[in-house]
Design an enzyme around this catalytic site. Structure first.
Site, PDB file in Angstrom:
ATOM      1  N   ASP A 143      39.931  48.718  40.394  1.00 53.78           N
ATOM      2  CA  ASP A 143      40.430  47.720  40.097  1.00 53.78           C
ATOM      3  C   ASP A 143      39.899  47.483  38.690  1.00 53.78           C
ATOM      4  OD1 ASP A 143      41.502  44.782  40.210  1.00 53.78           O
ATOM      5  OD2 ASP A 143      41.936  45.192  42.001  1.00 53.78           O
ATOM      6  N   HIS A 179      40.277  40.194  37.945  1.00 52.03           N
ATOM      7  CA  HIS A 179      41.330  40.476  39.126  1.00 52.03           C
ATOM      8  C   HIS A 179      40.267  41.119  40.198  1.00 52.03           C
ATOM      9  CE1 HIS A 179      44.434  43.243  41.377  1.00 52.03           C
ATOM     10  NE2 HIS A 179      45.152  41.895  41.153  1.00 52.03           N
ATOM     11  N   SER A 401      48.549  41.946  45.914  1.00 46.56           N
ATOM     12  CA  SER A 401      47.044  42.259  45.619  1.00 46.56           C
ATOM     13  C   SER A 401      46.073  41.456  46.261  1.00 46.56           C
ATOM     14  CB  SER A 401      46.903  41.933  43.936  1.00 46.56           C
ATOM     15  OG  SER A 401      47.108  43.033  43.123  1.00 46.56           O
TER      16      SER A 401
END
Length: 575
Positions: A143, A179, A401
């Site tokens: 990520d 994220h 996600s």
């Protein structure tokens, strides 16, 4: 004059023919204006038995060009000219030549309003887990990085045991976009910060709060990366799986499907990780609202979630209640079958709409005016200390996600709590542990038939949408971790997702990979998807929806960059 004109026409036609010949042998996403001598990075997937040395000499014959070979994937990354690459494609056993494509995270900002202050273990909030048994499980998070956060431990007690960067020019520390930290919190956040708040009544914890996390940075501060970043990270994870006990890998990212998963570099990579004993969990994508090619949101699964081996996860919206059966599918969740191959995806769904998890300080997400911070009142009842002050530790995000790490955390817990699954690798290097995990999760999931066939939702832009619950949108159903952890079923064959094919004269059937026995009690169609749900939906299997010529399997049919990466994507369902 006529001679000159004739010669000009011949040269022009020859040039055009040459351009078409080399371009036609390249992947379909090579930019249309690419010139034969343009230099760029290409990814080459080729068949076993290719003369690699001869190929290397061919494509690196220009000075200072590079060659990086991933033996686990049968993929090479090459910096070369378009002409040289496409000539090589004609002379060697090459499956496909593609550019180093862009990948992106599969989430966006959560919407303001009432949300989900906590996500207990999916399916059973009181589930008691043996989270200290055996060696801690390592979960690789590919990520944007993982920032320091008290919920992940600190200093020598940090559970982020590895930090690597595969993004050129970006260091391994921190999380520039924010994220990856959010994803890591869903997998393994302890909730320590929320529990320590004066008057705390709610612990914002993740699914598996004792796992070790490996931060493999593949996305930059804008949440973007490339195929090559991901290939290098997966290659590293496979090579170091025993050292760090990497048993699970989470990829909350994706990109358009351009070719069959058998040729896709990302597909090759996730399959190698799976065969090396790593459970690979991938987000389905967030394109369920796009009626591209008249498919009504079907056929929008992104790569590498289209690979049959991996566990591909769609998203549900939590209804802010303690019950499970009032959850509903998020309208943005991508649906199958996968484009080109027709793989039955997603495999399962989990909560992924407006999920509260860790905020990475000084990240792009944290600094954005659109960021929906979790109010302290979601976990603190002391008005003088908390009130409605926005938290500096937790953030809402939505997307597949967020649902993928729910399943990644579940997989880690299942391995941790079943002694039979903890030994990861056999003497031969092969293991069916990932297949066992996938089969247990799918078999025990709450089936789509338990939900309403359809419902109406109004999205954040005021658009009324009809959302369907079926195997194309929910796969085997809604993750039930309590049931999955009680299962002791064991797979001795590959748990690959089947491909959907149309019958002559109407109807559809499933094509199971050769290693899967569809009559097996654990992997039978009725066991996984239910008796009626697979074949009982005329909308799902109607000829005009999925099976028209050039709709499901045509070239260049689905993804335009201005659609896929546009800023006007809408998130969150106000049902």
């Amino acid at each position: 004059m006529m001679k000159i004109s004739w010669w000009i026409r011949v040269v022009a036609l020859a040039t055009l023919s040459s351009t078409l010949s080399w371009a036609g042998k390249c992947a379909i996403d090579v930019p249309a204006n690419t010139k034969p001598n343009d230099m760029m990075t290409y990814l080459v997937t080729f068949k076993p038995g290719t003369d690699l040395e001869a190929l290397k000499q061919r494509v690196t014959k220009v000075k200072d060009l590079s060659w990086e070979y991933f033996s686990q994937f049968n993929v090479a990354a090459v910096t070369s000219s378009a002409r040289v690459m496409c000539e090589a494609a004609a002379d060697f056993a090459i499956d496909i030549v593609s550019t180093d494509r862009k990948v992106r995270m599969s989430s966006d900002f959560g919407m303001t309003g009432a949300g989900v202050p906590n996500f207990p273990y999916p399916g059973n909030s009181s589930l008691q887990v043996n989270s200290t048994a055996g060696t801690p499980i390592g979960v690789a998070v590919l990520d944007s990085g993982i920032a320091d956060h008290v919920d992940l431990g600190s200093g020598t007690a940090s559970r982020v045991t590895v930090r690597m960067s595969f993004v050129p020019g970006v260091g391994p520390a921190g999380d520039g976009y924010g994220h990856g930290t959010h994803v890591a919190g869903i997998i393994g956040g302890s909730g320590a910060r929320s529990a320590a708040e004066p008057g705390s009544f709610n612990r914002l914890h993740g699914v598996a709060p004792t796992v070790r996390l490996l931060s493999l940075k593949v996305l930059n501060q804008n949440g973007e990366g490339t195929d090559l970043n991901v290939l290098r990270a997966i290659n590293w994870a496979i090579a170091n799986r025993t050292t760090h006990n990497i048993r699970v890998m989470n990829l909350s990212l994706g990109r358009p499907v351009r070719e069959s998963y058998t040729m896709d570099p990302l597909g090759r990579a996730v399959e190698a990780a799976w065969r090396n004993g790593i459970v690979v969990v991938v987000s389905a994508g967030n394109w369920g609202r796009h009626n591209l090619n008249g498919l009504g949101g079907y056929g929008t699964i992104t790569s590498p979630g289209n690979h049959p081996a991996v566990i591909t996860v769609g998203a549900l919206r939590h209804r802010d209640t303690t019950g499970r059966m009032d959850e509903r599918l998020s309208s943005f969740s991508s649906m199958g079958p996968s484009i080109i191959d027709g793989v039955l995806k997603p495999d399962v769904v989990a909560v992924g709409n407006k999920v509260a998890s860790l905020l990475a300080p000084n990240s792009t997400l944290a600094a954005s005016a659109q960021a929906a911070r979790v109010p302290k009142s979601a976990y603190c009842s002391n008005p003088s200390a908390c009130g409605s002050t926005p938290s500096l530790d937790y953030l809402y995000l939505s997307g597949t996600s967020m649902s993928a790490p729910m399943v990644a955390g579940a997989a880690a817990l299942m391995i941790q709590n079943d002694a039979a699954l903890r030994p990861a690798w056999t003497a031969s290097g092969q293991t069916f542990v990932p297949d066992t995990i996938k089969a247990r999760i799918m078999k025990t999931a709450t089936k789509p038939s338990a939900f309403p066939a359809s419902f109406t939702a109004t999205d954040s832009a005021g658009v009324v949408r009809t959302v369907f619950h079926n195997v194309r949108s929910m796969g085997a159903g809604y993750l039930d971790l309590g049931a999955a952890m009680k299962s002791r079923d064991t797979m001795r064959v590959r748990a690959a997702s089947p491909q959907v094919r149309k019958k002559r004269g109407g109807g559809v059937y499933l094509v199971h990979p050769g290693s899967v026995n569809p009559s097996n009690i654990l992997w039978g169609d009725n066991i996984l998807w239910g008796d009626n749900i697979l074949w009982g939906d005329n909308i799902l299997w109607g000829d005009n929806i999925l099976w028209g010529d050039n709709i499901l399997w045509g070239d260049n049919i689905l993804w335009g960059d201005n659609i896929l990466w546009g800023d006007n994507i809408l998130w969150g369902d106000n049902i």
